[in-house]
Design an enzyme around this catalytic site. Structure first.
Site, PDB file in Angstrom:
ATOM      1  N   LYS A  78      19.702  38.460 -27.875  1.00 51.30           N
ATOM      2  CA  LYS A  78      20.889  39.288 -28.115  1.00 51.30           C
ATOM      3  C   LYS A  78      21.644  39.540 -26.811  1.00 51.30           C
ATOM      4  O   LYS A  78      22.875  39.463 -26.762  1.00 51.30           O
ATOM      5  CB  LYS A  78      20.477  40.618 -28.779  1.00 51.30           C
ATOM      6  N   GLN A 122      15.796  48.010 -31.556  1.00 53.04           N
ATOM      7  CA  GLN A 122      15.037  46.875 -32.085  1.00 53.04           C
ATOM      8  C   GLN A 122      13.891  47.389 -32.959  1.00 53.04           C
ATOM      9  O   GLN A 122      13.089  48.217 -32.520  1.00 53.04           O
ATOM     10  CB  GLN A 122      14.504  46.028 -30.913  1.00 53.04           C
ATOM     11  N   ASP A 145      24.484  47.817 -36.130  1.00 48.91           N
ATOM     12  CA  ASP A 145      23.603  47.221 -37.134  1.00 48.91           C
ATOM     13  C   ASP A 145      24.000  47.631 -38.548  1.00 48.91           C
ATOM     14  O   ASP A 145      23.546  47.035 -39.519  1.00 48.91           O
ATOM     15  CB  ASP A 145      22.145  47.675 -36.883  1.00 48.91           C
TER      16      ASP A 145
END
Ligand code: NAD
Length: 370
Positions: A78, A122, A145
């Protein structure tokens, strides 16, 4: 004079299903890497334009807790993807022993940092940390997200748009769009109903006017097969290797395979290979379009994450949004008191309530079975 009755002409045989023609398809196989590369190129152009006009670039903060190797790899990928398109990358690497308050303090720091426009925690987090509390602490305006109940609530509501949509299901939709596969009025079946893939995928398809059915772990297998067989679009996200067989697929249907399952393969140095939730060879023989695993949905997830971050950066840098109280950590009774921003615009508050209620119902409905 009456015309003699004629017998109806025999129906012409159904035309063989044609794969939609798209620069992103090889025959009927969707090239997810090529679509992802295009999204990255478009994102890099947006970032360069923001830098030229405002002297600022979007920033993404990635929080990782613990030393899981797979999580470390995803975080590295990422960060690399951000750097490649000019997005500034921030990070917090906390040990397994970090307390929930320490993680919440890191999130609060990034919420307050004006150079950070997207925050990603994460998953999974170590067991002693309440995942929902941490995700819920991310400012809704930085929730790249798209897992915040407020964003999911907006996704569920007619006439409302979320600030962010979860990356993997949105990646599936972008694949369909860029490959010219029609969605409106089509029958879509989502296999799986997780909060991060199946449920938002169903909401997205519904928003795009598909007729949507969700099958899940409690759906009898024969029924799941019969329902999938009616679908023009199947999104497979069950985490079950090769669950969707060729016999489940209507000729010409699109199969978007989210699954990534390792199975034993002695011919590989690693001893395993990745397969999807659909049996690729069988489904490819029938489908009008299908994503491979790997190389289909996988590359889209990170591409959409950086696109979400660039969109967020643009909103902040141009002054279209500011960080509101929603999503900030508020304790005790303060949690029940709407923020000034929520009172000024009650619809998002309603969306939040719908999202929270939907989340609670989902959690209760799926407790003990997924
Ligand atoms: P999950 O385990 O959280 O959810 C699986 C869902 O599938 C559940 O809702 C369950 O009800 C349903 N299910 C289980 N068995 C079923 C069956 N036999 N028939 C129908 N439904 C069934 O998984 P997830 O996080 O949604 O991920 C799904 C798959 O997608 C996994 O293989 C995961 O590795 C993969 N994934 C890939 C990406 C990517 O970027 N490529 C991202 C996220 C997830």
């Amino acid at each position: 004079m009456s015309t003699p009755a004629t017998s109806a002409a025999p129906a012409a045989p159904a035309a063989a299903p044609k794969a939609p023609s798209s620069p992103f398809m090889n025959g009927n196989v969707i090239d997810g890497k090529a679509v992802a590369a295009k999204i990255r190129e478009e994102t890099a152009a947006k970032v360069a334009e923001l830098k030229a006009k405002f002297g600022k670039v979007p920033g993404l903060a990635v929080v990782i807790v613990g030393e899981r190797k797979d999580s470390q790899t995803y975080v590295r990928m990422k960060k690399k993807a951000c750097e490649e398109v000019g997005i500034a990358s921030f990070g917090a690497d906390l040990p397994d022993t970090a307390t929930q308050d320490e993680v919440l303090a890191v999130v609060a720091g990034f919420n307050a940092n004006p150079d950070v426009h997207g925050i990603l925690v994460q998953l999974p987090l170590p067991k002693h940390i309440d995942e929902q509390a941490v995700l819920g602490a991310i400012s809704v305006e930085k929730d790249v997200d798209g897992f915040q109940p407020l964003n999911i609530g907006r996704l569920a509501m007619k006439g409302r748009e979320p600030l962010f949509t979860p990356c993997t299901p949105l990646g599936c939709m972008v694949l369909l769009e860029r490959c010219g596969i029609p969605i409106k009025g089509k029958r879509a079946v989502v296999v799986g109903r997780s909060n991060i893939v199946g449920m938002p995928a169903a909401l997205l398809l519904n928003k795009r006017d598909a007729t949507v059915t969700v099958v899940h772990s409690a759906t009898p297998k024969a029924e799941a097969e019969a329902i999938c067989l009616q679908a023009d679009i199947i999104i497979a996200a069950a985490g079950q290797a090769q669950l969707v067989r060729g016999s489940w697929v209507k000729p010409g249907a699109a199969v978007i395979d989210v699954g990534t399952n390792p199975i034993d393969d002695k011919t590989k140095a690693s001893g395993y290979r990745l397969v999807g939730d659909a049996h690729f060879e069988e489904c490819k023989a029938v489908a009008g379009a299908i994503t491979p695993v790997p190389g289909g949905v996988g590359p889209m997830t990170i591409a959409i994450l950086i696109r979400n971050t660039a969109d967020s950066g643009e909103r902040f840098i141009t002054g279209a949004v500011k960080v509101s109280g929603a999503g900030r950590q508020r304790k005790g009774l303060a949690k029940l008191i709407p923020t000034r921003e929520q009172l000024a615009s009650p619809l998002p508050l309603l969306a939040a309530a719908v999202g929270v209620a939907a989340g609670a119902v989902l959690q209760r409905a799926t407790a003990g079975r997924r």
